[in-house]
Design a protein around this motif. Sequence first.
Motif, mmCIF file in Angstrom:
data_model
loop_
_atom_site.group_PDB
_atom_site.id
_atom_site.type_symbol
_atom_site.label_atom_id
_atom_site.label_comp_id
_atom_site.label_asym_id
_atom_site.label_seq_id
_atom_site.Cartn_x
_atom_site.Cartn_y
_atom_site.Cartn_z
ATOM 1 N N ASP A 76 0.899 -1.360 0.026
ATOM 2 C CA ASP A 76 0.149 -0.129 -0.247
ATOM 3 C C ASP A 76 0.912 1.170 -0.119
ATOM 4 O OD1 ASP A 76 -2.118 -1.581 0.474
ATOM 5 O OD2 ASP A 76 -2.338 -1.426 2.351
ATOM 6 N N VAL A 100 -8.248 1.236 -2.599
ATOM 7 C CA VAL A 100 -7.698 0.043 -1.777
ATOM 8 C C VAL A 100 -8.789 -0.599 -0.739
ATOM 9 C CG1 VAL A 100 -5.098 0.455 -1.819
ATOM 10 C CG2 VAL A 100 -6.679 1.522 -0.245
ATOM 11 N N GLY A 102 -7.836 -2.068 2.068
ATOM 12 C CA GLY A 102 -7.100 -1.876 3.498
ATOM 13 C C GLY A 102 -7.361 -3.298 4.142
ATOM 14 N N PRO A 103 -6.635 -3.152 5.315
ATOM 15 C CA PRO A 103 -6.771 -4.249 6.173
ATOM 16 C C PRO A 103 -7.776 -4.700 7.178
ATOM 17 C CG PRO A 103 -5.077 -2.810 7.040
ATOM 18 C CD PRO A 103 -5.710 -2.062 5.737
ATOM 19 N N PHE A 104 -8.552 -3.717 7.071
ATOM 20 C CA PHE A 104 -9.740 -3.562 8.302
ATOM 21 C C PHE A 104 -11.144 -4.212 7.873
ATOM 22 C CE2 PHE A 104 -6.661 -0.039 9.650
ATOM 23 C CZ PHE A 104 -6.105 -0.761 10.375
ATOM 24 N N TYR A 157 -9.987 1.554 14.134
ATOM 25 C CA TYR A 157 -10.965 0.551 13.635
ATOM 26 C C TYR A 157 -11.611 -0.150 14.625
ATOM 27 C CZ TYR A 157 -10.535 2.060 8.885
ATOM 28 O OH TYR A 157 -10.532 3.001 7.723
ATOM 29 N N TYR A 190 -6.728 9.150 10.051
ATOM 30 C CA TYR A 190 -5.875 8.365 11.166
ATOM 31 C C TYR A 190 -4.491 7.978 10.380
ATOM 32 C CZ TYR A 190 -7.642 4.437 8.328
ATOM 33 O OH TYR A 190 -7.792 3.649 7.140
ATOM 34 N N VAL A 192 -1.762 5.068 9.289
ATOM 35 C CA VAL A 192 -1.678 3.418 9.112
ATOM 36 C C VAL A 192 -0.897 2.893 10.270
ATOM 37 C CG1 VAL A 192 -1.900 3.623 6.677
ATOM 38 C CG2 VAL A 192 0.422 3.638 7.626
ATOM 39 N N ARG A 211 -3.676 8.955 6.700
ATOM 40 C CA ARG A 211 -4.825 8.881 5.412
ATOM 41 C C ARG A 211 -6.044 9.893 5.831
ATOM 42 N NH1 ARG A 211 -7.466 4.249 3.043
ATOM 43 N NH2 ARG A 211 -6.911 5.573 1.348
ATOM 44 N N HIS A 214 -12.311 8.860 5.783
ATOM 45 C CA HIS A 214 -13.115 8.174 4.693
ATOM 46 C C HIS A 214 -13.881 7.118 5.280
ATOM 47 C CE1 HIS A 214 -9.290 5.892 5.351
ATOM 48 N NE2 HIS A 214 -10.266 4.831 5.153
ATOM 49 N N HIS A 216 -15.344 3.279 4.174
ATOM 50 C CA HIS A 216 -15.309 2.408 3.415
ATOM 51 C C HIS A 216 -16.444 1.489 2.976
ATOM 52 C CE1 HIS A 216 -10.731 1.399 3.760
ATOM 53 N NE2 HIS A 216 -11.342 2.080 4.986
ATOM 54 N N HIS A 230 -13.918 4.119 -1.105
ATOM 55 C CA HIS A 230 -14.174 4.794 -0.252
ATOM 56 C C HIS A 230 -14.947 6.132 -0.570
ATOM 57 C CE1 HIS A 230 -10.466 2.452 0.996
ATOM 58 N NE2 HIS A 230 -9.576 3.720 1.263
ATOM 59 N N VAL A 244 -1.285 5.794 1.300
ATOM 60 C CA VAL A 244 -1.529 4.722 0.349
ATOM 61 C C VAL A 244 -1.789 5.287 -0.832
ATOM 62 C CG1 VAL A 244 -1.969 3.463 2.620
ATOM 63 C CG2 VAL A 244 -3.980 4.043 1.339
#
Length: 275
Positions: A76, A100, A102-104, A157, A190, A192, A211, A214, A216, A230, A244
């Motif tokens: 990313d 993206v 993203g990981p969440f 998150y 926030y 990353v 970032r 946003h 998602h 997003h 990212v």
Amino acid sequence: MRDFDETTITAAVLARFAATPDPRLRQVMQALVRHLHGFVREVEPTMAEWEAAIAFLTATGQMCDDKRQEFILLSDTLGVSMLVDAINNRLPAGATPSTVLGPFHVQGAAEKPLGATLAAGAAGEPMRVEGRVTSADGTPLPGAELDIWHSDADGLYDVQHGGEPPELRARFRTDAEGRFHFTTIAPTAYPVPTDGPVGAMLEATGRHPMRPAHVHFLVSAPGHRTLVTHVFAAGDPYLDSDAVFGVKDALVREWVRDADGLRALRYDFALAPLT
Ligand code: BEZ
Ligand code: FE
């Protein structure tokens, strides 16, 4: 063949992959070798630098588990995720752009009725979210699924709280006219995750980890390509320096204040038909 030197080693390695039975694997491996050797020729690393690079990649892998994917974060922050996304989402005119994942994202968020709150029990500025899901030509899509998640007012998150409620994610389905509406709290910008090798890389290169604020959305409907995207908050100071590289103009929206004082995000999503 032996006695390779810096002028002959690349051709020798490429030749070693020439008989790879799967043509796609052959293409990937030979391109990897060409670009890696090109990189090394350009940089001419010292042995200490090469060892540091191996240590960095090792630490990146060691940071990964079922809740943390440091390699995706590396992809990313190097812009690779957005490049792969762009190559795989050449969408028709009128379709909402992707960005993206993203990981969440978490599979199987609770499905809630239209009008419900996504953020039961969460502290933050209340916000109404509403819009429509259509096909790229404007045809409304009833029964489309919207899977939505975002950070809290502190930029975290729900999964970063170790599974403790409140949950900040839910799924909704559009009504007969393709419309959706729900309430939540307004997320903030926030960082990353910075406690791993990627954070060290950002710090060492003078890059910030932020970032822009946003929400998602993962939007799906039969006969259409699933949209991962997003909606960003207009005016956020990080829109032009997203860590990212995920911001696109068409995804930035004013999170307005309605006459009743409530903040509101309105966005219509247009999905590309499957071809
Ligand atoms: C996110 O938006 O959740 C995200 C995307 C890429 C890296 C880290 C977080
Ligand atoms: Fe996010």
